[in-house]
Enzyme design. Structure first.
Site: not given
Length: 479
Positions: A152, A177, A251, A285, A459
């Site tokens: 994303n 990904a 995360e 997220c 992070e």
């Protein structure tokens, strides 16, 4: 995608997969194939791991200023290539070009931030309480790292992991990904040009994540895993890390509450909702999932939000004036369709959107639901789409309880003009981050991460580099 790397990056060389396998990268706006990239298998992963292990000792000895300057050059190169990197990202994951350009700037800032942190790694010295020994503390890199990034925010999440690892003196294996491998490979090309030594960053693109990652985590040479993705996959990776006690930072998923009190500035609240919900088409997220609005203003808030969301232009991210691009793939869109259908079956009203358009591409319209049942599946699921579910509440204790009634705890949003209430509710929310009268919390200078099943570690910020460093304590006799 002319000029974009499509091969693996191992030991400073661009190579094909050992077995010659390739995988297709699709454009979610059209379904057409953009490119074919190398599809790594376990042997490729081992070669990347060995390259990282072999480079670790020398890289750890590299002067902090030298590491800093490489990251600074990478920052400058990324900014110089803003348009090309943005178009690449839009092509493979769909976000509008304006958002993609914003992500390029965001990614570059991680390289700049950690270029500055590389020269600030310190230790400590002091006399122990018994007076018989001095304590000497030093910091050293944790060792070779496996970095797993999501689709994303493919450029920013790569930079957010690579930056602190390089700054700390760690070598890395990056696994992007499978939906967005081109952005990860583009980052490798940037760092290669910036002068990063061979083997410090290795990139393995693959559709066979389990086959590639599990042997690395169980093998004993990878000493750190940094993962961004779903909670379900995070649990699986944690189990694989247990055998060799790999240090982890994760995360994971979110289910963000967005709380609007009766004294809130509704204009500011709607503006914040548009950012918190519609950034990246809701595929974040940090996206607000559950909109809890005080009953006295719930109707007005929902109507205003529906007008704003209904006015957004949906289309291919490369199009002029497009506000909302496609979702990442057919499976992602089907999930959103199912969640909306379930909510409607349980009594929700659709104020805007709610119907899948005809034609090619994985598009779904911005959707606002009201009168949503607490039993609806979307109340306990990360939606990952442009759907806002509005629910009314009556008092502070009630909304805090409902907001915290989730296994996730990444971020929450609170809108109120009362200072005491603002601080009180922020402190009561079981989340790692709070957006107070703002819909945006992400910043390279701030620690990003959650509590409960939203992850481990942080992070970004000054603590971001800590995840890649170990302490060593030396006791020295005072006599």
């Amino acid at each position: 995608m002319s000029g974009t790397p499509t091969r693996l990056f191992v030991g400073g060389a661009w190579v094909d997969a050992v077995d010659g396998a390739v995988m297709a990268v699709d454009d979610p706006a059209t379904g057409e194939i953009l490119a074919h990239v190398a599809d790594a298998g376990p042997k490729d992963a081992r070669l990347a791991e060995e390259a990282a292990v072999q480079a670790q000792r020398e890289w750890a000895r590299t002067a902090p200023r030298a590491r800093s300057e490489i990251l600074r050059r990478a920052y400058e190169i990324v900014l110089e290539r803003t348009d090309a990197l943005a178009r690449l990202m839009t092509s493979e994951m769909g976000k509008p070009l304006a958002e993609a350009r914003g992500e390029v700037a965001y990614a570059a800032e991680f390289f700049r931030w950690f270029s500055e942190e590389a020269v600030r790694i310190d230790g400590g010295h002091g006399v122990l309480p018994d007076g018989r020994h001095r304590m000497l503390l030093s910091r050293r890199p944790v060792g070779p790292c496996l970095l797993i990034t999501p689709w994303n925010f493919p450029l920013a999440m790569g930079a957010r992991k690579i930056g602190p690892a390089i700054a700390a003196g760690c070598t890395t294996v990056l696994k992007p990904a499978p939906q967005t491998p081109l952005s990860g490979l583009a980052l490798a090309a940037v760092l290669e040009e910036a002068g990063l030594p061979d083997g410090v960053l290795n990139v393995v693109t693959t559709s066979r994540a389990g086959e590639v990652c599990e042997p690395l985590l169980r093998g004993g040479q990878i000493r750190k895993l940094s993962f961004t993705g779903s909670t379900a996959v995070g649990r699986l990776l944690l189990a694989q890390c247990a055998d060799t006690v790999v240090r982890t930072s994760m995360e994971l998923g979110g289910n963000a509450p967005f709380v609007v009190f009766d004294d809130a500035d509704l204009d500011a609240a709607v503006d914040g909702a548009m950012v918190a919900k519609m950034r990246n088409m809701g595929e974040a997220c940090t996206a607000a999932n559950r909109f809890f609005v005080h009953r006295s203003v719930a109707g007005e808030f929902a109507d205003r939000l529906a007008r704003r969301m209904g006015a957004l232009v949906v289309g291919p991210g490369t199009g002029d004036g497009v506000d909302v691009g496609p979702l990442i793939d057919a499976a992602g869109r089907a999930k959103v369709e199912e969640l909306v259908a379930d909510a409607v079956e349980r009594g929700a009203r659709v104020l805007v959107g709610g119907h899948t358009p005809e034609g090619p591409g994985c598009f779904y319209p911005p959707t606002v639901l009201t009168d949503v049942s607490p039993e609806s599946r979307l109340m306990g699921t990360e939606i990952f789409g442009p759907v806002a579910a509005v629910l009314a509440f009556d008092d502070e204790d009630e909304v805090v309880r409902r907001a915290n009634d989730t296994p996730w705890g990444l971020v929450g949003y609170v809108f109120t003009e009362g200072l005491d209430r603002a601080m009180r509710v922020s402190e009561r929310l079981e989340v790692g981050m709070v957006g107070l009268n703002t819909g945006l919390v992400s910043n390279p200078a701030a620690p990003f991460g959650g509590v409960k099943q939203s992850g481990l570690g942080r992070e970004g910020g000054r603590v971001g580099i800590e995840e890649f460093l170990e302490y060593q304590y030396v006791a020295l006799p005072t006599g």
